[in-house]
Design a protein around this motif. Structure first.
Motif, short mmCIF file in Angstrom:
data_model
loop_
_atom_site.label_atom_id
_atom_site.label_comp_id
_atom_site.label_asym_id
_atom_site.label_seq_id
_atom_site.Cartn_x
_atom_site.Cartn_y
_atom_site.Cartn_z
N LEU A 33 5.72 -2.13 0.44
CA LEU A 33 4.31 -2.16 0.07
C LEU A 33 3.79 -3.60 0.05
CD1 LEU A 33 2.98 0.00 -2.81
CD2 LEU A 33 2.23 -2.31 -2.64
N VAL A 56 -4.45 -1.67 4.76
CA VAL A 56 -4.16 -1.35 3.36
C VAL A 56 -4.36 0.13 3.10
CG1 VAL A 56 -4.83 -1.79 0.99
CG2 VAL A 56 -4.70 -3.67 2.59
N ILE A 57 -5.48 0.70 3.61
CA ILE A 57 -5.76 2.11 3.31
C ILE A 57 -4.65 2.99 3.88
CG2 ILE A 57 -7.29 4.04 3.82
CD1 ILE A 57 -9.61 2.17 3.67
N VAL A 60 -0.61 1.19 2.76
CA VAL A 60 -0.33 1.18 1.32
C VAL A 60 -0.68 2.54 0.71
CG1 VAL A 60 -0.90 0.12 -0.87
CG2 VAL A 60 -0.65 -1.29 1.15
N GLY A 61 -1.88 3.06 1.04
CA GLY A 61 -2.33 4.28 0.40
C GLY A 61 -1.72 5.53 1.00
N ILE A 65 3.10 5.86 0.03
CA ILE A 65 3.13 7.02 -0.87
C ILE A 65 4.02 8.11 -0.28
CG2 ILE A 65 1.71 8.83 -1.88
CD1 ILE A 65 1.12 6.34 -3.20
N LEU A 68 7.60 7.13 -0.73
CA LEU A 68 8.01 7.29 -2.14
C LEU A 68 8.22 8.76 -2.46
CD1 LEU A 68 5.68 4.75 -3.98
CD2 LEU A 68 8.13 4.59 -3.65
N PHE A 69 7.31 9.63 -1.98
CA PHE A 69 7.44 11.07 -2.17
C PHE A 69 8.78 11.56 -1.61
CE2 PHE A 69 3.09 11.92 -3.37
CZ PHE A 69 3.22 13.08 -4.08
N MET A 72 11.66 10.45 -3.77
CA MET A 72 11.74 11.07 -5.09
C MET A 72 12.09 12.56 -5.00
SD MET A 72 8.60 9.29 -7.01
CE MET A 72 8.61 7.53 -7.26
N THR B 135 -6.62 2.05 -3.45
CA THR B 135 -5.43 2.84 -3.11
C THR B 135 -4.19 2.30 -3.81
OG1 THR B 135 -5.02 1.46 -1.19
CG2 THR B 135 -6.19 3.50 -0.80
N ALA B 138 -2.55 4.56 -6.74
CA ALA B 138 -1.62 5.68 -6.56
C ALA B 138 -0.15 5.25 -6.66
CB ALA B 138 -1.90 6.38 -5.22
N PRO B 139 0.31 4.17 -5.96
CA PRO B 139 1.69 3.74 -6.16
C PRO B 139 1.96 3.36 -7.60
CG PRO B 139 0.71 2.51 -4.36
CD PRO B 139 -0.35 3.38 -4.90
N LEU B 142 2.65 6.56 -9.50
CA LEU B 142 3.87 7.20 -9.03
C LEU B 142 5.11 6.43 -9.51
CD1 LEU B 142 4.66 9.58 -7.38
CD2 LEU B 142 4.46 8.23 -5.32
N LEU B 158 3.70 12.67 -9.60
CA LEU B 158 3.62 13.32 -8.28
C LEU B 158 2.27 13.99 -8.09
CD1 LEU B 158 7.17 14.89 -7.95
CD2 LEU B 158 6.29 12.90 -6.79
N ALA B 161 -0.38 11.25 -7.46
CA ALA B 161 -0.35 10.65 -6.13
C ALA B 161 -0.87 11.63 -5.08
CB ALA B 161 1.07 10.22 -5.79
N SER B 162 -0.43 12.90 -5.16
CA SER B 162 -0.88 13.84 -4.13
C SER B 162 -2.38 14.07 -4.24
CB SER B 162 -0.13 15.16 -4.26
OG SER B 162 -0.27 15.68 -5.55
N VAL B 165 -4.22 10.89 -2.84
CA VAL B 165 -4.11 10.80 -1.39
C VAL B 165 -5.00 11.85 -0.72
CG1 VAL B 165 -2.56 11.13 0.55
CG2 VAL B 165 -1.86 9.73 -1.36
N GLU B 168 -8.86 11.14 -1.18
CA GLU B 168 -9.35 9.94 -0.50
C GLU B 168 -10.13 10.31 0.76
OE1 GLU B 168 -6.57 6.39 -0.16
OE2 GLU B 168 -7.92 6.54 -1.84
#
Lengths: 167, 377
Positions: A33, A56-57, A60-61, A65, A68-69, A72, B135, B138-139, B142, B158, B161-162, B165, B168
Protein backbone atom coordinates in the motif's frame (compact mmCIF):
# COMPACT_ATOMS: atom_id res chain seq x y z
CA UNK A 1 16.24 17.64 -6.52
CA UNK A 2 12.87 18.13 -4.92
CA UNK A 3 12.83 16.92 -1.30
CA UNK A 4 9.26 15.62 -1.40
CA UNK A 5 9.99 13.65 -4.56
CA UNK A 6 13.12 12.20 -2.95
CA UNK A 7 11.09 11.18 0.12
CA UNK A 8 8.48 9.54 -2.11
CA UNK A 9 11.18 7.60 -3.97
CA UNK A 10 12.76 6.42 -0.71
CA UNK A 11 9.29 5.39 0.55
CA UNK A 12 8.58 3.49 -2.66
CA UNK A 13 11.85 1.58 -2.77
CA UNK A 14 12.03 0.88 0.97
CA UNK A 15 8.45 -0.44 1.08
CA UNK A 16 9.06 -2.48 -2.06
CA UNK A 17 12.00 -4.16 -0.32
CA UNK A 18 9.81 -4.92 2.71
CA UNK A 19 7.13 -6.32 0.36
CA UNK A 20 9.70 -8.65 -1.17
CA UNK A 21 11.37 -9.94 1.97
CA UNK A 22 8.99 -9.67 4.92
CA UNK A 23 8.18 -13.16 6.26
CA UNK A 24 4.58 -12.19 7.14
CA UNK A 25 2.42 -11.85 4.03
CA UNK A 26 -0.01 -9.45 5.72
CA UNK A 27 2.80 -7.00 6.45
CA UNK A 28 4.01 -7.38 2.90
CA UNK A 29 0.60 -6.31 1.58
CA UNK A 30 0.42 -3.37 4.00
CA UNK A 31 3.78 -2.14 2.72
CA UNK A 32 2.56 -2.70 -0.84
CA UNK A 33 0.00 0.00 0.00
CA UNK A 34 2.82 2.42 0.87
CA UNK A 35 4.58 1.52 -2.39
CA UNK A 36 1.43 2.42 -4.33
CA UNK A 37 1.17 5.75 -2.48
CA UNK A 38 4.83 6.53 -3.23
CA UNK A 39 4.32 5.76 -6.92
CA UNK A 40 1.28 8.09 -6.92
CA UNK A 41 3.42 10.95 -5.58
CA UNK A 42 6.02 10.22 -8.27
CA UNK A 43 3.28 10.38 -10.93
CA UNK A 44 2.29 13.76 -9.49
CA UNK A 45 5.81 15.10 -9.93
CA UNK A 46 5.98 13.71 -13.47
CA UNK A 47 2.95 15.86 -14.32
CA UNK A 48 0.46 12.97 -14.47
CA UNK A 49 -2.06 14.40 -12.01
CA UNK A 50 -5.08 12.36 -13.08
CA UNK A 51 -3.02 9.19 -13.17
CA UNK A 52 -1.89 9.80 -9.58
CA UNK A 53 -5.49 10.08 -8.39
CA UNK A 54 -6.53 7.00 -10.35
CA UNK A 55 -3.50 5.12 -8.98
CA UNK A 56 -4.60 5.74 -5.39
CA UNK A 57 -8.28 4.99 -6.05
CA UNK A 58 -7.66 1.76 -7.94
CA UNK A 59 -4.57 0.34 -6.26
CA UNK A 60 -4.98 1.53 -2.66
CA UNK A 61 -8.78 1.46 -2.55
CA UNK A 62 -9.27 -1.60 -4.74
CA UNK A 63 -6.32 -3.90 -5.25
CA UNK A 64 -4.85 -3.66 -1.72
CA UNK A 65 -8.25 -4.29 -0.17
CA UNK A 66 -8.71 -7.29 -2.45
CA UNK A 67 -5.31 -8.70 -1.43
CA UNK A 68 -6.06 -8.12 2.27
CA UNK A 69 -9.43 -9.88 1.84
CA UNK A 70 -7.76 -12.84 0.14
CA UNK A 71 -5.18 -13.15 2.92
CA UNK A 72 -7.70 -12.83 5.74
CA UNK A 73 -10.18 -15.31 4.25
CA UNK A 74 -7.59 -17.97 3.33
CA UNK A 75 -6.29 -19.88 6.31
CA UNK A 76 -3.20 -21.47 4.71
CA UNK A 77 -2.06 -18.29 2.96
CA UNK A 78 -1.48 -16.47 6.23
CA UNK A 79 0.50 -19.34 7.75
CA UNK A 80 3.06 -19.64 4.93
CA UNK A 81 6.45 -18.33 6.00
CA UNK A 82 9.23 -17.28 3.66
CA UNK A 83 11.48 -19.99 5.14
CA UNK A 84 9.01 -22.76 4.16
CA UNK A 85 9.18 -21.97 0.47
CA UNK A 86 12.85 -21.10 0.23
CA UNK A 87 13.72 -24.23 -1.79
CA UNK A 88 10.90 -23.44 -4.23
CA UNK A 89 12.18 -19.98 -5.04
CA UNK A 90 14.72 -20.78 -7.78
CA UNK A 91 12.40 -20.79 -10.79
CA UNK A 92 10.39 -17.70 -9.72
CA UNK A 93 13.67 -15.93 -8.96
CA UNK A 94 15.08 -16.67 -12.40
CA UNK A 95 11.83 -15.62 -14.08
CA UNK A 96 11.67 -12.40 -12.09
CA UNK A 97 15.28 -11.55 -13.01
CA UNK A 98 14.62 -12.12 -16.72
CA UNK A 99 11.43 -10.04 -16.71
CA UNK A 100 13.12 -7.31 -14.67
CA UNK A 101 16.09 -7.16 -17.06
CA UNK A 102 13.73 -7.04 -20.05
CA UNK A 103 11.66 -4.20 -18.52
CA UNK A 104 14.80 -2.28 -17.59
CA UNK A 105 16.15 -2.60 -21.15
CA UNK A 106 12.86 -1.54 -22.72
CA UNK A 107 12.56 1.51 -20.43
CA UNK A 108 16.19 2.42 -20.98
CA UNK A 109 15.79 2.34 -24.75
CA UNK A 110 12.58 4.36 -24.54
CA UNK A 111 14.30 7.05 -22.45
CA UNK A 112 17.25 7.14 -24.89
CA UNK A 113 14.94 7.46 -27.90
CA UNK A 114 13.21 10.57 -26.50
CA UNK A 115 14.42 13.89 -27.94
CA UNK A 116 16.51 15.90 -25.46
CA UNK A 117 14.42 18.33 -23.40
CA UNK A 118 15.34 21.67 -21.92
CA UNK A 119 14.56 22.09 -18.20
CA UNK A 120 12.03 24.83 -19.10
CA UNK A 121 10.15 22.48 -21.47
CA UNK A 122 10.09 19.77 -18.80
CA UNK A 123 8.84 22.28 -16.22
CA UNK A 124 6.10 23.41 -18.62
CA UNK A 125 5.15 19.80 -19.36
CA UNK A 126 4.89 18.85 -15.71
CA UNK A 127 2.68 21.85 -14.84
CA UNK A 128 0.07 21.59 -17.64
CA UNK A 129 -3.13 19.77 -16.58
CA UNK A 130 -3.44 16.39 -18.28
CA UNK A 131 -6.99 15.25 -17.48
CA UNK A 132 -8.63 16.83 -20.52
CA UNK A 133 -5.79 15.64 -22.78
CA UNK A 134 -6.22 12.06 -21.54
CA UNK A 135 -9.96 12.24 -22.19
CA UNK A 136 -9.51 13.62 -25.71
CA UNK A 137 -6.86 11.00 -26.52
CA UNK A 138 -9.03 8.13 -25.23
CA UNK A 139 -12.14 9.22 -27.14
CA UNK A 140 -10.20 10.48 -30.16
CA UNK A 141 -7.15 8.79 -31.61
CA UNK A 142 -7.28 5.78 -29.24
CA UNK A 143 -11.04 5.15 -29.47
CA UNK A 144 -10.76 1.62 -30.88
CA UNK A 145 -8.34 0.23 -28.23
CA UNK A 146 -10.43 1.98 -25.56
CA UNK A 147 -13.64 0.31 -26.75
CA UNK A 148 -11.86 -3.05 -27.12
CA UNK A 149 -10.71 -2.84 -23.49
CA UNK A 150 -14.22 -1.95 -22.30
CA UNK A 151 -15.57 -5.06 -24.06
CA UNK A 152 -12.80 -7.16 -22.50
CA UNK A 153 -13.67 -5.81 -19.04
CA UNK A 154 -17.38 -6.44 -19.64
CA UNK A 155 -16.52 -10.03 -20.56
CA UNK A 156 -14.47 -10.39 -17.37
CA UNK A 157 -17.40 -8.99 -15.36
CA UNK A 158 -19.91 -11.41 -16.92
CA UNK A 159 -17.48 -14.28 -16.32
CA UNK A 160 -17.08 -13.30 -12.65
CA UNK A 161 -20.85 -13.15 -12.18
CA UNK A 162 -21.21 -16.54 -13.89
CA UNK A 163 -18.57 -18.09 -11.60
CA UNK A 164 -20.09 -16.58 -8.46
CA UNK A 165 -23.74 -17.50 -9.11
CA UNK A 166 -25.21 -19.81 -6.48
CA UNK A 167 -25.64 -23.49 -7.47
CA UNK B 1 0.16 19.28 -11.99
CA UNK B 2 -1.19 20.63 -8.74
CA UNK B 3 -1.58 24.33 -8.19
CA UNK B 4 0.11 23.66 -4.91
CA UNK B 5 -1.40 25.03 -1.75
CA UNK B 6 -3.01 28.34 -2.67
CA UNK B 7 -3.67 29.15 0.95
CA UNK B 8 0.04 28.65 1.70
CA UNK B 9 0.92 30.75 -1.35
CA UNK B 10 -1.18 33.67 -0.19
CA UNK B 11 0.24 33.39 3.34
CA UNK B 12 3.73 33.50 1.85
CA UNK B 13 2.71 36.50 -0.25
CA UNK B 14 1.39 38.40 2.79
CA UNK B 15 4.06 37.57 5.34
CA UNK B 16 7.12 36.15 3.57
CA UNK B 17 9.94 35.25 6.00
CA UNK B 18 9.27 31.49 5.82
CA UNK B 19 9.75 29.11 2.86
CA UNK B 20 6.63 27.85 1.11
CA UNK B 21 6.75 24.42 2.73
CA UNK B 22 6.75 26.15 6.13
CA UNK B 23 3.53 27.95 5.29
CA UNK B 24 2.09 24.76 3.82
CA UNK B 25 2.80 22.97 7.10
CA UNK B 26 1.24 25.85 9.06
CA UNK B 27 -1.89 25.87 6.89
CA UNK B 28 -2.21 22.10 7.29
CA UNK B 29 -1.90 22.66 11.06
CA UNK B 30 -4.62 25.33 10.93
CA UNK B 31 -6.95 23.13 8.89
CA UNK B 32 -6.53 20.12 11.19
CA UNK B 33 -6.49 21.87 14.59
CA UNK B 34 -8.97 24.65 13.94
CA UNK B 35 -11.39 22.91 11.59
CA UNK B 36 -11.20 19.11 11.63
CA UNK B 37 -10.57 18.49 15.34
CA UNK B 38 -13.07 21.04 16.74
CA UNK B 39 -15.67 19.79 14.28
CA UNK B 40 -15.01 16.17 15.25
CA UNK B 41 -15.23 17.09 18.95
CA UNK B 42 -18.30 19.30 18.75
CA UNK B 43 -20.05 16.84 16.43
CA UNK B 44 -20.03 14.18 19.18
CA UNK B 45 -21.72 16.69 21.52
CA UNK B 46 -24.23 17.86 18.92
CA UNK B 47 -25.02 14.30 17.87
CA UNK B 48 -25.86 13.43 21.48
CA UNK B 49 -27.93 16.61 21.88
CA UNK B 50 -29.89 15.85 18.70
CA UNK B 51 -30.37 12.25 19.81
CA UNK B 52 -31.64 13.50 23.14
CA UNK B 53 -34.05 15.94 21.50
CA UNK B 54 -35.45 13.26 19.24
CA UNK B 55 -35.94 10.89 22.17
CA UNK B 56 -37.42 13.60 24.40
CA UNK B 57 -34.46 13.64 26.81
CA UNK B 58 -32.16 16.49 27.89
CA UNK B 59 -28.80 15.02 26.88
CA UNK B 60 -25.39 16.17 28.16
CA UNK B 61 -25.88 19.28 30.31
CA UNK B 62 -23.29 19.16 33.12
CA UNK B 63 -19.94 20.31 31.73
CA UNK B 64 -19.96 24.00 30.88
CA UNK B 65 -23.01 25.99 29.72
CA UNK B 66 -25.67 23.58 28.35
CA UNK B 67 -23.02 20.84 28.41
CA UNK B 68 -20.98 22.50 25.69
CA UNK B 69 -17.60 21.32 27.01
CA UNK B 70 -18.68 17.69 27.17
CA UNK B 71 -16.34 16.81 24.30
CA UNK B 72 -13.35 18.22 26.20
CA UNK B 73 -14.28 16.08 29.19
CA UNK B 74 -14.60 13.08 26.87
CA UNK B 75 -11.17 13.78 25.40
CA UNK B 76 -9.57 13.99 28.86
CA UNK B 77 -11.30 10.74 29.85
CA UNK B 78 -10.01 9.02 26.72
CA UNK B 79 -6.46 10.29 27.19
CA UNK B 80 -6.35 9.03 30.77
CA UNK B 81 -7.52 5.52 29.88
CA UNK B 82 -5.29 2.47 29.96
CA UNK B 83 -3.32 2.01 26.74
CA UNK B 84 -4.59 -1.47 25.98
CA UNK B 85 -3.50 -3.80 23.18
CA UNK B 86 -5.03 -7.31 23.06
CA UNK B 87 -2.62 -10.11 23.99
CA UNK B 88 -2.82 -12.05 20.72
CA UNK B 89 -3.13 -8.90 18.66
CA UNK B 90 -0.69 -7.41 16.24
CA UNK B 91 0.99 -4.46 17.96
CA UNK B 92 2.33 -2.71 14.86
CA UNK B 93 -0.89 -2.88 12.83
CA UNK B 94 -2.97 -2.03 15.92
CA UNK B 95 -1.04 1.24 16.24
CA UNK B 96 -1.00 1.94 12.51
CA UNK B 97 -4.65 1.32 11.63
CA UNK B 98 -6.32 4.35 13.31
CA UNK B 99 -3.80 6.61 11.59
CA UNK B 100 -5.04 5.50 8.16
CA UNK B 101 -8.56 6.58 9.09
CA UNK B 102 -7.48 9.97 10.45
CA UNK B 103 -5.06 10.70 7.59
CA UNK B 104 -7.66 9.68 5.02
CA UNK B 105 -10.42 11.90 6.35
CA UNK B 106 -8.31 14.89 7.47
CA UNK B 107 -6.35 15.16 4.20
CA UNK B 108 -9.62 15.66 2.32
CA UNK B 109 -10.11 18.93 4.23
CA UNK B 110 -7.25 20.40 2.16
CA UNK B 111 -9.39 20.79 -0.95
CA UNK B 112 -12.75 21.70 0.63
CA UNK B 113 -13.88 25.04 -0.84
CA UNK B 114 -14.74 26.95 2.36
CA UNK B 115 -14.84 30.17 0.36
CA UNK B 116 -13.61 31.51 -2.95
CA UNK B 117 -10.59 32.92 -1.12
CA UNK B 118 -10.23 30.16 1.46
CA UNK B 119 -9.34 26.85 -0.18
CA UNK B 120 -6.38 24.95 1.22
CA UNK B 121 -5.30 23.87 -2.25
CA UNK B 122 -7.60 24.23 -5.25
CA UNK B 123 -5.99 21.33 -7.12
CA UNK B 124 -7.19 20.67 -10.65
CA UNK B 125 -8.15 17.08 -9.79
CA UNK B 126 -9.98 18.14 -6.61
CA UNK B 127 -12.90 15.71 -6.90
CA UNK B 128 -10.59 12.79 -7.67
CA UNK B 129 -8.35 13.89 -4.79
CA UNK B 130 -11.18 13.60 -2.26
CA UNK B 131 -12.23 10.21 -3.64
CA UNK B 132 -8.60 9.06 -3.56
CA UNK B 133 -7.57 10.07 -0.05
CA UNK B 134 -10.80 8.82 1.52
CA UNK B 135 -10.07 5.33 0.16
CA UNK B 136 -7.33 5.14 2.82
CA UNK B 137 -10.10 4.68 5.39
CA UNK B 138 -11.02 1.18 4.21
CA UNK B 139 -7.54 -0.39 4.84
CA UNK B 140 -7.53 1.38 8.22
CA UNK B 141 -10.76 -0.31 9.31
CA UNK B 142 -9.75 -3.69 7.86
CA UNK B 143 -6.25 -3.78 9.39
CA UNK B 144 -7.46 -2.48 12.74
CA UNK B 145 -10.04 -5.23 12.94
CA UNK B 146 -7.49 -7.91 12.00
CA UNK B 147 -4.92 -6.64 14.51
CA UNK B 148 -7.52 -6.85 17.32
CA UNK B 149 -7.55 -10.67 17.21
CA UNK B 150 -11.28 -10.66 17.80
CA UNK B 151 -14.01 -12.37 15.76
CA UNK B 152 -16.49 -9.53 16.06
CA UNK B 153 -13.86 -7.00 15.09
CA UNK B 154 -12.84 -9.01 12.05
CA UNK B 155 -16.44 -9.46 10.92
CA UNK B 156 -17.03 -5.73 11.33
CA UNK B 157 -13.84 -4.88 9.46
CA UNK B 158 -14.66 -7.19 6.57
CA UNK B 159 -18.16 -5.71 6.37
CA UNK B 160 -16.75 -2.17 6.46
CA UNK B 161 -14.23 -2.81 3.71
CA UNK B 162 -16.67 -4.57 1.38
CA UNK B 163 -19.26 -1.86 1.97
CA UNK B 164 -16.84 0.99 1.28
CA UNK B 165 -15.41 -0.65 -1.83
CA UNK B 166 -18.90 -1.35 -3.23
CA UNK B 167 -20.41 2.06 -2.53
CA UNK B 168 -17.39 3.87 -3.94
CA UNK B 169 -18.71 3.09 -7.43
CA UNK B 170 -22.18 4.72 -7.15
CA UNK B 171 -20.56 7.68 -5.35
CA UNK B 172 -18.05 8.23 -8.15
CA UNK B 173 -20.76 7.77 -10.81
CA UNK B 174 -23.10 10.25 -9.11
CA UNK B 175 -20.32 12.85 -9.18
CA UNK B 176 -19.79 12.27 -12.90
CA UNK B 177 -22.86 14.32 -14.04
CA UNK B 178 -21.42 17.36 -12.25
CA UNK B 179 -18.09 16.84 -14.00
CA UNK B 180 -19.96 16.56 -17.31
CA UNK B 181 -21.73 19.85 -16.67
CA UNK B 182 -18.78 21.91 -15.50
CA UNK B 183 -16.09 20.27 -17.62
CA UNK B 184 -13.68 20.44 -14.72
CA UNK B 185 -12.55 18.40 -11.74
CA UNK B 186 -11.42 21.51 -9.88
CA UNK B 187 -13.78 22.10 -6.98
CA UNK B 188 -13.27 25.87 -6.99
CA UNK B 189 -14.37 26.06 -10.63
CA UNK B 190 -17.32 23.74 -10.06
CA UNK B 191 -18.60 25.90 -7.19
CA UNK B 192 -17.94 29.17 -9.02
CA UNK B 193 -20.16 28.05 -11.93
CA UNK B 194 -23.11 27.53 -9.59
CA UNK B 195 -23.53 31.23 -8.96
CA UNK B 196 -26.69 33.02 -10.08
CA UNK B 197 -27.92 36.49 -9.43
CA UNK B 198 -31.26 38.14 -10.13
CA UNK B 199 -29.62 41.56 -10.67
CA UNK B 200 -27.71 42.23 -13.83
CA UNK B 201 -26.30 39.95 -16.46
CA UNK B 202 -25.05 36.48 -15.58
CA UNK B 203 -22.02 35.07 -17.37
CA UNK B 204 -22.92 32.21 -19.72
CA UNK B 205 -21.06 29.75 -17.48
CA UNK B 206 -23.23 30.54 -14.45
CA UNK B 207 -26.06 28.04 -14.08
CA UNK B 208 -27.43 28.09 -10.53
CA UNK B 209 -27.01 25.09 -8.22
CA UNK B 210 -26.04 21.85 -9.88
CA UNK B 211 -28.86 20.06 -8.05
CA UNK B 212 -31.33 22.09 -10.15
CA UNK B 213 -29.35 21.97 -13.39
CA UNK B 214 -31.59 19.21 -14.73
CA UNK B 215 -33.78 16.45 -13.25
CA UNK B 216 -30.98 13.89 -13.44
CA UNK B 217 -28.54 15.87 -11.31
CA UNK B 218 -31.29 16.32 -8.73
CA UNK B 219 -31.43 12.54 -8.30
CA UNK B 220 -27.63 12.32 -8.46
CA UNK B 221 -27.45 14.46 -5.35
CA UNK B 222 -29.51 11.93 -3.41
CA UNK B 223 -27.41 9.07 -4.79
CA UNK B 224 -24.25 10.83 -3.62
CA UNK B 225 -25.81 11.42 -0.21
CA UNK B 226 -26.95 7.81 0.22
CA UNK B 227 -23.65 6.43 -1.08
CA UNK B 228 -21.79 8.79 1.23
CA UNK B 229 -23.86 7.57 4.20
CA UNK B 230 -22.84 4.01 3.37
CA UNK B 231 -19.19 4.95 2.89
CA UNK B 232 -19.04 6.67 6.26
CA UNK B 233 -20.74 3.69 7.97
CA UNK B 234 -23.63 5.77 9.27
CA UNK B 235 -27.07 4.44 10.13
CA UNK B 236 -28.92 2.92 8.24
CA UNK B 237 -25.68 1.47 6.86
CA UNK B 238 -23.81 0.98 10.15
CA UNK B 239 -23.43 -2.79 9.77
CA UNK B 240 -19.66 -2.65 10.49
CA UNK B 241 -20.39 -1.59 14.07
CA UNK B 242 -23.86 -3.06 14.55
CA UNK B 243 -24.13 -3.15 18.37
CA UNK B 244 -26.74 -5.86 18.50
CA UNK B 245 -24.66 -8.28 16.40
CA UNK B 246 -20.97 -7.39 16.72
CA UNK B 247 -20.56 -5.74 20.18
CA UNK B 248 -19.03 -2.63 18.59
CA UNK B 249 -17.65 -3.99 15.32
CA UNK B 250 -14.20 -3.10 14.08
CA UNK B 251 -13.40 -0.87 17.05
CA UNK B 252 -14.41 -3.34 19.78
CA UNK B 253 -10.87 -3.78 21.14
CA UNK B 254 -9.83 -0.17 20.77
CA UNK B 255 -9.84 2.01 23.86
CA UNK B 256 -8.53 5.40 24.89
CA UNK B 257 -7.28 7.77 22.26
CA UNK B 258 -7.08 5.10 19.54
CA UNK B 259 -10.84 4.69 19.81
CA UNK B 260 -11.01 8.49 19.87
CA UNK B 261 -9.09 8.63 16.60
CA UNK B 262 -11.55 6.21 14.99
CA UNK B 263 -14.51 8.27 16.19
CA UNK B 264 -12.84 11.50 15.09
CA UNK B 265 -12.01 10.07 11.67
CA UNK B 266 -15.61 8.98 11.25
CA UNK B 267 -17.03 12.40 12.11
CA UNK B 268 -14.50 14.15 9.85
CA UNK B 269 -15.52 11.78 7.08
CA UNK B 270 -19.19 12.68 7.61
CA UNK B 271 -18.24 16.35 7.36
CA UNK B 272 -16.23 15.77 4.17
CA UNK B 273 -19.12 13.84 2.63
CA UNK B 274 -21.61 16.60 3.51
CA UNK B 275 -19.21 19.25 2.22
CA UNK B 276 -18.96 17.32 -1.05
CA UNK B 277 -22.75 17.30 -1.41
CA UNK B 278 -22.79 21.03 -0.65
CA UNK B 279 -19.93 21.99 -2.97
CA UNK B 280 -20.92 19.81 -5.90
CA UNK B 281 -24.71 20.12 -5.82
CA UNK B 282 -25.89 22.82 -3.40
CA UNK B 283 -23.94 25.77 -4.68
CA UNK B 284 -21.10 25.73 -2.16
CA UNK B 285 -20.44 29.24 -0.88
CA UNK B 286 -23.13 30.95 -3.02
CA UNK B 287 -26.15 32.62 -1.45
CA UNK B 288 -29.11 31.71 -3.70
CA UNK B 289 -30.01 34.45 -6.22
CA UNK B 290 -27.46 36.84 -4.76
CA UNK B 291 -23.84 37.37 -5.70
CA UNK B 292 -22.22 39.34 -2.90
CA UNK B 293 -19.40 40.34 -5.24
CA UNK B 294 -21.77 42.03 -7.71
CA UNK B 295 -23.81 44.26 -5.42
CA UNK B 296 -22.70 47.41 -7.23
CA UNK B 297 -20.22 48.32 -4.50
CA UNK B 298 -17.10 46.38 -3.58
CA UNK B 299 -16.91 44.56 -0.24
CA UNK B 300 -13.47 43.93 1.29
CA UNK B 301 -12.10 40.50 0.33
CA UNK B 302 -11.85 39.47 3.97
CA UNK B 303 -15.55 40.16 4.55
CA UNK B 304 -16.51 38.29 1.36
CA UNK B 305 -14.46 35.30 2.49
CA UNK B 306 -16.08 35.51 5.95
CA UNK B 307 -19.64 35.57 4.56
CA UNK B 308 -18.93 32.81 2.02
CA UNK B 309 -17.34 30.64 4.73
CA UNK B 310 -20.46 30.96 6.87
CA UNK B 311 -22.82 30.24 3.98
CA UNK B 312 -20.81 27.13 3.13
CA UNK B 313 -20.75 25.99 6.75
CA UNK B 314 -24.51 26.53 7.21
CA UNK B 315 -25.28 24.41 4.14
CA UNK B 316 -22.81 21.70 5.11
CA UNK B 317 -24.00 21.52 8.71
CA UNK B 318 -27.61 21.25 7.50
CA UNK B 319 -26.56 18.16 5.52
CA UNK B 320 -24.74 16.85 8.61
CA UNK B 321 -27.94 17.43 10.58
CA UNK B 322 -29.88 15.29 8.11
CA UNK B 323 -27.27 12.55 8.61
CA UNK B 324 -27.79 12.68 12.39
CA UNK B 325 -31.56 12.91 12.00
CA UNK B 326 -31.60 9.74 9.87
CA UNK B 327 -29.78 7.92 12.66
CA UNK B 328 -32.86 8.08 14.87
CA UNK B 329 -35.32 7.54 12.05
CA UNK B 330 -34.30 4.52 10.02
CA UNK B 331 -33.63 0.91 11.06
CA UNK B 332 -30.43 -0.86 10.06
CA UNK B 333 -30.29 -2.79 6.77
CA UNK B 334 -29.32 -6.47 6.47
CA UNK B 335 -26.06 -7.36 4.71
CA UNK B 336 -27.78 -8.79 1.63
CA UNK B 337 -30.12 -5.79 1.46
CA UNK B 338 -27.11 -3.50 1.65
CA UNK B 339 -25.27 -5.14 -1.23
CA UNK B 340 -28.46 -5.57 -3.27
CA UNK B 341 -29.26 -1.91 -2.85
CA UNK B 342 -25.80 -0.92 -4.05
CA UNK B 343 -25.51 -3.18 -7.10
CA UNK B 344 -29.16 -3.45 -8.15
CA UNK B 345 -30.47 -0.08 -7.01
CA UNK B 346 -27.94 2.72 -6.85
CA UNK B 347 -25.62 1.56 -9.63
CA UNK B 348 -28.21 1.37 -12.47
CA UNK B 349 -29.73 4.66 -11.27
CA UNK B 350 -26.30 6.29 -11.34
CA UNK B 351 -25.69 5.04 -14.89
CA UNK B 352 -29.13 6.34 -15.88
CA UNK B 353 -28.29 9.76 -14.42
CA UNK B 354 -24.97 9.96 -16.27
CA UNK B 355 -26.65 9.06 -19.58
CA UNK B 356 -29.55 11.44 -18.92
CA UNK B 357 -27.23 14.34 -18.11
CA UNK B 358 -25.18 13.65 -21.22
CA UNK B 359 -28.37 13.70 -23.33
CA UNK B 360 -29.49 16.93 -21.64
CA UNK B 361 -26.12 18.56 -22.34
CA UNK B 362 -26.42 17.53 -25.97
CA UNK B 363 -30.07 18.53 -26.41
CA UNK B 364 -29.93 21.94 -24.67
CA UNK B 365 -26.32 22.82 -25.49
CA UNK B 366 -25.27 22.65 -21.85
CA UNK B 367 -27.82 25.16 -20.56
CA UNK B 368 -29.31 24.60 -17.15
CA UNK B 369 -33.02 24.60 -16.35
CA UNK B 370 -32.58 28.08 -14.83
CA UNK B 371 -30.87 29.44 -17.93
CA UNK B 372 -33.61 28.02 -20.16
CA UNK B 373 -36.37 29.50 -17.98
CA UNK B 374 -34.79 32.94 -17.52
CA UNK B 375 -33.32 33.22 -21.01
CA UNK B 376 -29.82 34.11 -19.82
CA UNK B 377 -26.62 32.61 -21.07
Amino acid sequence: MNKVLLLAQILTVASAIVVGFHPNILYASVFLLFTFCGVAVMFLYAGADFLAGAQVIIYVGGVTILILFAIMLTQWLYKIKLADIRNKMVLPGVLATIIGAFLYRALHQMVLSLPPQTPEALEKFSTTPKTALIGQALLGSYLLPFEAITILLLGAMVGAVWLARPE
Amino acid sequence: MVQSAQFAHSLEGWFGFLPLWGWAAISAFIVIYFLALPFGGLATYIERKIAADMQDRIGPNRVGPIGLFQFAADAIKMLSKEDFIPKGGDRFLFNLAPLFVVVGSCTAFAVLPLSKYLIGADVNIGVIFILAVTTLIAPGLLLGSWASENKWSLLGGLRAASQIVSYEIPVALSILPVVLISGSLQIGTIVEQQGWTVFGENPATYHFWNAFHNPFTFFSMFLLFVGGLAETNRIPFDLPEAESELVSGFNTEFSGMRFGLYALGEFCDVFVMSAMVTALFLGGWHIPFLDIEKLGFALPTGLVAFIQFHVFMIKTLLVVFVVMWLRWTLPRLRVDQLMGMCWKGLLPLAFFNVLGTALWMWAFKGQSLMQLLMGHG
